[in-house]
Enzyme design. Structure first.
Site, PDB file in Angstrom:
ATOM      1  N   ARG A 172      42.876  35.431  23.880  1.00 24.85           N
ATOM      2  CA  ARG A 172      42.787  34.252  24.754  1.00 24.85           C
ATOM      3  C   ARG A 172      42.121  33.050  24.078  1.00 24.85           C
ATOM      4  O   ARG A 172      41.445  32.258  24.738  1.00 24.85           O
ATOM      5  CB  ARG A 172      42.030  34.568  26.055  1.00 24.85           C
ATOM      6  CG  ARG A 172      42.744  35.507  26.994  1.00 24.85           C
ATOM      7  CD  ARG A 172      44.006  34.866  27.566  1.00 24.85           C
ATOM      8  NE  ARG A 172      44.543  35.643  28.649  1.00 24.85           N
ATOM      9  CZ  ARG A 172      45.300  36.726  28.474  1.00 24.85           C
ATOM     10  NH1 ARG A 172      45.607  37.146  27.270  1.00 24.85           N
ATOM     11  NH2 ARG A 172      45.751  37.381  29.525  1.00 24.85           N
ATOM     12  N   SER A 243      43.811  34.931  35.670  1.00 24.25           N
ATOM     13  CA  SER A 243      42.467  35.451  35.389  1.00 24.25           C
ATOM     14  C   SER A 243      41.494  34.288  35.227  1.00 24.25           C
ATOM     15  O   SER A 243      41.732  33.396  34.411  1.00 24.25           O
ATOM     16  CB  SER A 243      42.463  36.258  34.092  1.00 24.25           C
ATOM     17  OG  SER A 243      43.346  37.349  34.186  1.00 24.25           O
ATOM     18  N   GLU A 338      37.747  31.420  31.673  1.00 21.45           N
ATOM     19  CA  GLU A 338      38.928  31.321  30.805  1.00 21.45           C
ATOM     20  C   GLU A 338      39.640  29.961  30.900  1.00 21.45           C
ATOM     21  O   GLU A 338      39.918  29.350  29.868  1.00 21.45           O
ATOM     22  CB  GLU A 338      39.881  32.480  31.134  1.00 21.45           C
ATOM     23  CG  GLU A 338      40.799  32.845  29.974  1.00 21.45           C
ATOM     24  CD  GLU A 338      41.952  31.892  29.849  1.00 21.45           C
ATOM     25  OE1 GLU A 338      42.162  31.368  28.750  1.00 21.45           O
ATOM     26  OE2 GLU A 338      42.636  31.637  30.858  1.00 21.45           O
TER      27      GLU A 338
HETATM   28  N1  EPU Z   1      40.557  46.505  37.918  1.00 17.49           N
HETATM   29  C1  EPU Z   1      39.576  46.641  38.873  1.00 17.49           C
HETATM   30  N2  EPU Z   1      39.645  45.821  39.984  1.00 17.49           N
HETATM   31  C2  EPU Z   1      40.646  44.938  40.171  1.00 17.49           C
HETATM   32  C3  EPU Z   1      41.662  44.832  39.195  1.00 17.49           C
HETATM   33  C4  EPU Z   1      41.597  45.629  38.063  1.00 17.49           C
HETATM   34  O1  EPU Z   1      38.660  47.431  38.763  1.00 17.49           O
HETATM   35  O2  EPU Z   1      40.632  44.222  41.186  1.00 17.49           O
HETATM   36  C5  EPU Z   1      40.508  47.360  36.728  1.00 17.49           C
HETATM   37  C6  EPU Z   1      41.747  48.253  36.636  1.00 17.49           C
HETATM   38  O3  EPU Z   1      41.483  49.453  37.239  1.00 17.49           O
HETATM   39  C7  EPU Z   1      41.998  48.374  35.163  1.00 17.49           C
HETATM   40  C8  EPU Z   1      41.377  47.143  34.555  1.00 17.49           C
HETATM   41  O4  EPU Z   1      40.573  46.531  35.555  1.00 17.49           O
HETATM   42  O5  EPU Z   1      41.332  49.480  34.626  1.00 17.49           O
HETATM   43  C9  EPU Z   1      42.406  46.184  33.995  1.00 17.49           C
HETATM   44  O6  EPU Z   1      43.166  45.624  35.066  1.00 17.49           O
HETATM   45  P1  EPU Z   1      44.594  44.944  34.838  1.00 17.49           P
HETATM   46  O7  EPU Z   1      45.512  45.846  34.139  1.00 17.49           O
HETATM   47  O8  EPU Z   1      45.030  44.374  36.137  1.00 17.49           O
HETATM   48  O9  EPU Z   1      44.320  43.767  33.811  1.00 17.49           O
HETATM   49  P2  EPU Z   1      43.140  42.735  33.618  1.00 17.49           P
HETATM   50  O10 EPU Z   1      42.315  43.162  32.447  1.00 17.49           O
HETATM   51  O11 EPU Z   1      42.421  42.479  34.890  1.00 17.49           O
HETATM   52  C10 EPU Z   1      44.460  41.319  31.860  1.00 17.49           C
HETATM   53  C11 EPU Z   1      44.803  39.882  31.618  1.00 17.49           C
HETATM   54  C12 EPU Z   1      45.928  39.460  32.529  1.00 17.49           C
HETATM   55  C13 EPU Z   1      47.148  40.321  32.230  1.00 17.49           C
HETATM   56  C14 EPU Z   1      46.778  41.798  32.419  1.00 17.49           C
HETATM   57  C15 EPU Z   1      47.880  42.706  31.953  1.00 17.49           C
HETATM   58  C16 EPU Z   1      42.779  38.812  30.820  1.00 17.49           C
HETATM   59  C17 EPU Z   1      41.655  37.863  31.123  1.00 17.49           C
HETATM   60  N3  EPU Z   1      43.625  39.057  31.832  1.00 17.49           N
HETATM   61  O12 EPU Z   1      43.975  41.425  33.198  1.00 17.49           O
HETATM   62  O13 EPU Z   1      46.252  38.112  32.227  1.00 17.49           O
HETATM   63  O14 EPU Z   1      48.237  39.990  33.053  1.00 17.49           O
HETATM   64  O15 EPU Z   1      45.612  42.116  31.628  1.00 17.49           O
HETATM   65  O16 EPU Z   1      47.952  42.680  30.571  1.00 17.49           O
HETATM   66  O17 EPU Z   1      42.881  39.288  29.704  1.00 17.49           O
HETATM   67  C18 EPU Z   1      45.758  35.854  32.820  1.00 17.49           C
HETATM   68  O18 EPU Z   1      45.292  35.725  31.688  1.00 17.49           O
HETATM   69  O19 EPU Z   1      45.785  34.899  33.639  1.00 17.49           O
HETATM   70  C19 EPU Z   1      46.252  37.166  33.224  1.00 17.49           C
HETATM   71  C20 EPU Z   1      46.668  37.401  34.474  1.00 17.49           C
END
Ligand code: EPU
Length: 346
Positions: A172, A243, A338
């Site tokens: 990012r 995010s 971000e």
């Molecule tokens: N989780 C929670 N609570 C929640 C949502 C998620 O505990 O409300 C936990 C899940 O259980 C999982 C972990 O967090 O273990 C990761 O969740 P998720 O796969 O939804 O991804 P994220 O890390 O929250 C990142 C990116 C997203 C991208 C997804 C998929 C960043 C800052 N965000 O989110 O990107 O779509 O992975 O690759 O890296 C964005 O940048 O705007 C964005 C949406």
């Protein structure tokens, strides 16, 4: 009539940016101009310099928070055009203008048999913003495909080309958020894609959905769209910037300490022996998921997404600050915002 007079005539005063930012914050641009060509951009830069106006380029507006009205000249980068040429077997080089919508472009690639970007389907925003934060999702990031970025240097007004290496991409982040902050306006992005199917399906949520199916480009594209639609709010319906925080990267030692206290905490090993934590999990564990604070809130299906119910930039940033404080107090982890914040120091 000279070009610069043409630009002057197109500049709007006290222009409401509500429809130009996906958080739908009703902040005003002191001056606003839509940019449809590189020469128009160059003229606008000359004009801004003459008038001593700070310039703020925006495009899809899906990764910015307008903390207050924006002084100076806001340039809405609306350059259009996609051209492709096959250079070698199995690869295609594609030049995309900065104002092209990202998801429409990913869809065009799928329909033309240009592969690799399927995991990045449905990311809001336009092409020009994609390299700034090195957009990424479901195990793939833009930097894997990027050959170069076309820019105009704000100081000299001259076009330049930055290679992928010059862009210094990270998670990012890129040179455009670091040493070259505000130095360039991005006008186009050059990508190299594959004419053969490419499958990156290791991300757990994606792997789970695709299990039992052949991971064709169309299946990957559709599955990513399905996952995103199931947990990320459509900014047109519920204003948001995706995010709001980066996933924090901590030392292995700090991660081990957190695992001892919270054995269920999700952790991911990353380069350099470091550990990435899930910001969404930390925020959810502080009790914010689905919570509303006045006219803003935290999305009920993804705790990393702040949503706006007719609040302003200050409301959003106050909530973000509260989240940061509580996460720091509970986990001793510092969350980094971000999206780019505009307006508060201007
Ligand atoms: N989780 C929670 N609570 C929640 C949502 C998620 O505990 O409300 C936990 C899940 O259980 C999982 C972990 O967090 O273990 C990761 O969740 P998720 O796969 O939804 O991804 P994220 O890390 O929250 C990142 C990116 C997203 C991208 C997804 C998929 C960043 C800052 N965000 O989110 O990107 O779509 O992975 O690759 O890296 C964005 O940048 O705007 C964005 C949406």
């Amino acid at each position: 009539m000279t070009d610069s007079q043409v630009i002057v005539e197109q500049i709007l005063k006290s222009f409401d940016l509500k429809d130009f930012n996906s958080l739908a914050i009703p902040a005003k641009a002191e001056f606003f101009c839509s940019i449809d060509s590189v020469s128009q951009l160059q003229q606008a830069l000359v004009y801004a310099k003459q008038q001593n106006l700070k310039i703020t380029p925006i495009s899809g507006g899906s990764n910015l928070v307008l903390a207050a009205d924006v002084s100076g000249l806001v340039l809405h980068i609306n350059l259009k055009g996609v051209s492709a040429s096959t250079v070698e077997d199995n690869t295609v080089d594609i030049s995309v203008a900065a104002g092209e919508n990202w998801h429409d472009f990913v869809t065009l690639c799928l329909n033309n048999g240009w592969h690799g970007l399927e995991n990045l389907a449905l990311i809001p925003g336009n092409m020009g913003a994609a390299p700034i934060q090195n957009i990424g999702a479901y195990g793939v990031e833009l930097s894997h495909f990027l050959q170069s970025v076309d820019v105009v240097n704000v100081e000299t007004g001259q076009p330049e080309v930055l290679t992928g290496e010059d862009c210094d991409f990270g998670y990012r982040t890129s040179v455009f958020k670091q040493s070259a902050l505000d130095k360039y306006v991005i006008t186009g992005v050059n990508l190299r894609l594959s004419t053969q199917p490419v499958a990156h399906v290791n991300y757990p949520a994606l792997a789970e959905l695709i299990e039992g199916h052949k991971p064709t480009p169309k299946i990957i594209f559709d599955s990513v769209c399905q996952i995103r639609r199931s947990k990320l709010p459509d900014p047109k319906e519920i204003p948001n910037v995706g995010s709001f925080f980066k996933n924090p990267i901590v030392s292995k030692q700090q991660a081990d300490q957190l695992i001892r206290t919270y054995p269920e905490i999700p952790t991911f090993s990353v380069e350099g022996g470091l550990t990435k934590l899930a910001a969404a999990w930390l925020i959810e564990r502080c009790g914010f998921k689905g919570k509303r604070q006045g006219k803003v809130g935290v999305h009920h299906k993804q705790a990393l997404v702040l949503v706006n119910f007719e609040g302003n930039g200050e409301d959003v940033l106050l909530l973000a600050e509260k989240i940061k404080t509580q996460v720091a107090e509970k986990f001793a982890v510092v969350l980094e915002v971000e999206p780019r914040i505009y307006g508060h120091t201007q």
